[in-house]
Design a protein around this motif. Structure first.
Motif, mmCIF file in Angstrom:
data_model
loop_
_atom_site.group_PDB
_atom_site.id
_atom_site.type_symbol
_atom_site.label_atom_id
_atom_site.label_comp_id
_atom_site.label_asym_id
_atom_site.label_seq_id
_atom_site.Cartn_x
_atom_site.Cartn_y
_atom_site.Cartn_z
ATOM 1 N N PHE A 376 14.866 21.858 -51.408
ATOM 2 C CA PHE A 376 14.519 20.785 -52.342
ATOM 3 C C PHE A 376 13.631 19.751 -51.646
ATOM 4 C CE2 PHE A 376 15.204 16.740 -54.465
ATOM 5 C CZ PHE A 376 15.222 17.067 -55.818
ATOM 6 N N PHE A 377 14.018 19.341 -50.452
ATOM 7 C CA PHE A 377 13.232 18.348 -49.718
ATOM 8 C C PHE A 377 11.861 18.912 -49.323
ATOM 9 C CE2 PHE A 377 17.616 16.752 -48.361
ATOM 10 C CZ PHE A 377 17.628 15.754 -49.320
ATOM 11 N N ALA A 378 11.841 20.161 -48.856
ATOM 12 C CA ALA A 378 10.577 20.766 -48.435
ATOM 13 C C ALA A 378 9.597 20.864 -49.586
ATOM 14 C CB ALA A 378 10.831 22.146 -47.829
ATOM 15 N N ARG A 409 13.175 7.838 -51.926
ATOM 16 C CA ARG A 409 13.031 8.258 -53.322
ATOM 17 C C ARG A 409 13.403 9.734 -53.486
ATOM 18 N NH1 ARG A 409 9.146 11.008 -55.384
ATOM 19 N NH2 ARG A 409 7.635 10.473 -53.748
ATOM 20 N N VAL A 410 12.946 10.575 -52.581
ATOM 21 C CA VAL A 410 13.241 12.007 -52.664
ATOM 22 C C VAL A 410 14.737 12.260 -52.475
ATOM 23 C CG1 VAL A 410 12.876 14.224 -51.507
ATOM 24 C CG2 VAL A 410 10.921 12.743 -52.023
ATOM 25 N N ILE A 411 15.363 11.481 -51.604
ATOM 26 C CA ILE A 411 16.816 11.618 -51.423
ATOM 27 C C ILE A 411 17.542 11.259 -52.710
ATOM 28 C CG2 ILE A 411 18.810 10.531 -50.295
ATOM 29 C CD1 ILE A 411 17.190 10.533 -47.703
ATOM 30 N N GLU A 412 17.119 10.194 -53.384
ATOM 31 C CA GLU A 412 17.766 9.830 -54.645
ATOM 32 C C GLU A 412 17.551 10.908 -55.699
ATOM 33 O OE1 GLU A 412 18.658 5.482 -55.447
ATOM 34 O OE2 GLU A 412 16.509 5.428 -54.981
ATOM 35 N N GLU A 413 16.382 11.525 -55.694
ATOM 36 C CA GLU A 413 16.143 12.643 -56.612
ATOM 37 C C GLU A 413 17.107 13.791 -56.319
ATOM 38 O OE1 GLU A 413 12.075 13.813 -56.272
ATOM 39 O OE2 GLU A 413 11.282 11.914 -57.048
ATOM 40 N N ALA A 414 17.341 14.050 -55.042
ATOM 41 C CA ALA A 414 18.262 15.124 -54.654
ATOM 42 C C ALA A 414 19.687 14.801 -55.095
ATOM 43 C CB ALA A 414 18.214 15.337 -53.142
ATOM 44 N N ILE A 415 20.076 13.550 -54.940
ATOM 45 C CA ILE A 415 21.425 13.148 -55.375
ATOM 46 C C ILE A 415 21.570 13.356 -56.881
ATOM 47 C CG2 ILE A 415 22.989 11.179 -55.648
ATOM 48 C CD1 ILE A 415 21.786 10.072 -53.006
#
Length: 419
Positions: A376-378, A409-415
């Motif tokens: 997801f992060f990649a 922001r990407v971490i919040e999207e992952a959460i």
């Protein structure tokens, strides 16, 4: 037949894509397909000042044209001598002897051999090493022996030596850790040789954080009972916890300290095991049988030492501490934002490191959530490598506010997607 690369900590059977990086600068990795990836874990915790820092690059180029490699057994060279002198400005005065090696694992192996040799050369039979539950100290046999037992090393169990384990000082249960340490230290039948710890935060064990007060108390107990204290600062050293070395926050000077990763700014392999005079003196003799029997072919490689000298110059001349403090402030703000999310827990920060758990039934390193998060992060051009369901950020100090905001922001999207 084409020879295939076997990547570390990679299960090739899963068929996950392996991007090719062609160049890097600062906090960015540039791939062969034209993407710019934010390196939010400092390329496995090694990069401190960012990729391809001009001073370190120039130092490597200059040294490689002058002296590339020389045996270090009975010989020396100027870059190593300069580095030893420079490190004295960063290390406690009593850590006045340094031994070079080439990685964090070997720095730890050196520390263990120093500790056992210290007692052996004084005619004392002390062989037990004390460790902390959930610790990780490397992947060589000795380093695995003193790390947490489990999936990392199950296949190699017959090779590992026994250790004495104390529990991790969980919040509210710290006394159990101290009591266990006292019990081991007062065992007259099998007195320990040394305790080795990752100070303040355990890395691969899940970014578990404990207080400077407990670190200081463990050191005091060891001093009281004449047990050597080894600090594994391979990951925590060079600013990760907010100070140059984590032990500083507890006012602790270990008998032996291991460092690697950020020693060269994370550019080229080099490690140092620093020891006090009594450790050195136990091996100092006219008897050749008491010498310290350890080396590697590339001990104190001149090019690596030149890179480390450039790293020290950056610490002296550039606003590294201000960068560290700023990242810590941004992490604190983001941690407060995370606190409002459901299905995440154990939000913790230590200097430039921020970590939390995405609640998951397995809750361990082998959680299926780990590979899913990695992908997801990649896909969003961020390099984050969760430890199972534990997500952490450990960026190079040069990361910009804009890049850090993107990571958050990407971490919040992952959460939102996984929690």
């Amino acid at each position: 037949m084409t020879t295939k690369i076997w990547h570390p900590f990679t299960q090739h059977g899963l068929g996950q894509p392996i991007p090719e990086v062609v160049r890097a600068e600062g906090a960015l990795l540039h791939t062969e397909d034209g993407r710019a990836i934010i390196d939010a874990i400092s390329s496995w915790w090694v990069q401190t000042h960012g990729h391809c820092h001009p001073k370190i690059v120039a130092a490597i180029q200059e040294q490689s044209a002058k002296l590339d490699q020389i045996i270090f057994a009975g010989w020396t060279h100027e870059p190593a001598q300069q580095l030893a002198k420079g490190l004295s400005n960063f290390l406690p005065e009593t850590l006045d002897h340094i031994f070079f090696s080439d990685s964090g694992s070997t720095a730890v192996e050196v520390a263990l051999k120093m500790a056992l040799g210290f007692w052996h050369n004084q005619g004392q039979q002390r062989h037990r090493i004390l460790v902390m539950d959930h610790s990780y100290h490397g992947d060589t046999i000795g380093a695995m022996s003193i790390g947490a037992r489990g999936v990392f090393n199950d296949a190699y169990a017959p090779l590992l030596f026994d250790v004495g384990s104390i529990p991790f000082p969980e919040s509210g249960a710290e006394q159990a850790t101290l009591d266990a340490l006292v019990a081991f230290c007062t065992d007259q039948d099998n007195p320990p040789a040394a305790l080795i710890v990752e100070p303040l935060i355990l890395g691969a064990g899940g970014m578990k954080v404990y207080s400077p007060k407990i670190l200081a108390e463990m050191h005091r107990i060891c001093q009281q009972h004449d047990v050597l204290f080894i600090a594994d600062e391979v990951m925590t050293g060079w600013g990760r916890t907010g100070t140059v070395f984590a032990c500083e926050q507890a006012g602790v000077t270990p008998d032996i300290m291991c460092m690697a990763k950020g020693l060269t700014g994370g550019v080229i392999p080099l490690a140092v095991t620093a020891a006090t005079a009594p450790i050195y003196d136990a091996h100092f003799s006219e008897d050749r049988a008491k010498m310290f029997f350890h080396s590697s072919s590339f001990t104190a490689n001149p090019i690596a030492c030149a890179a480390a000298n450039a790293n020290l110059e950056i610490w002296r001349d550039e606003p590294v501490q201000q960068q560290i403090d700023h990242i810590a402030e941004r992490h604190l703000e983001f941690a407060q934002q995370l606190d409002g999310h459901q299905n995440i827990s154990a939000i913790r920060q230590c200097g430039t490191i921020l970590a939390f758990e995405i609640d998951d039934a397995s809750g361990n390193y082998m959680s299926a959530l780990g590979p899913a998060l990695l992908g997801f992060f990649a896909d969003r051009n961020v390099l984050l490598r969760p430890l199972g369901n534990s997500v952490y950020i450990m960026p190079p100090y040069c990361i910009t506010d804009e890049q850090l905001s993107t990571v958050y922001r990407v971490i919040e999207e992952a959460i939102d997607h996984f929690a």
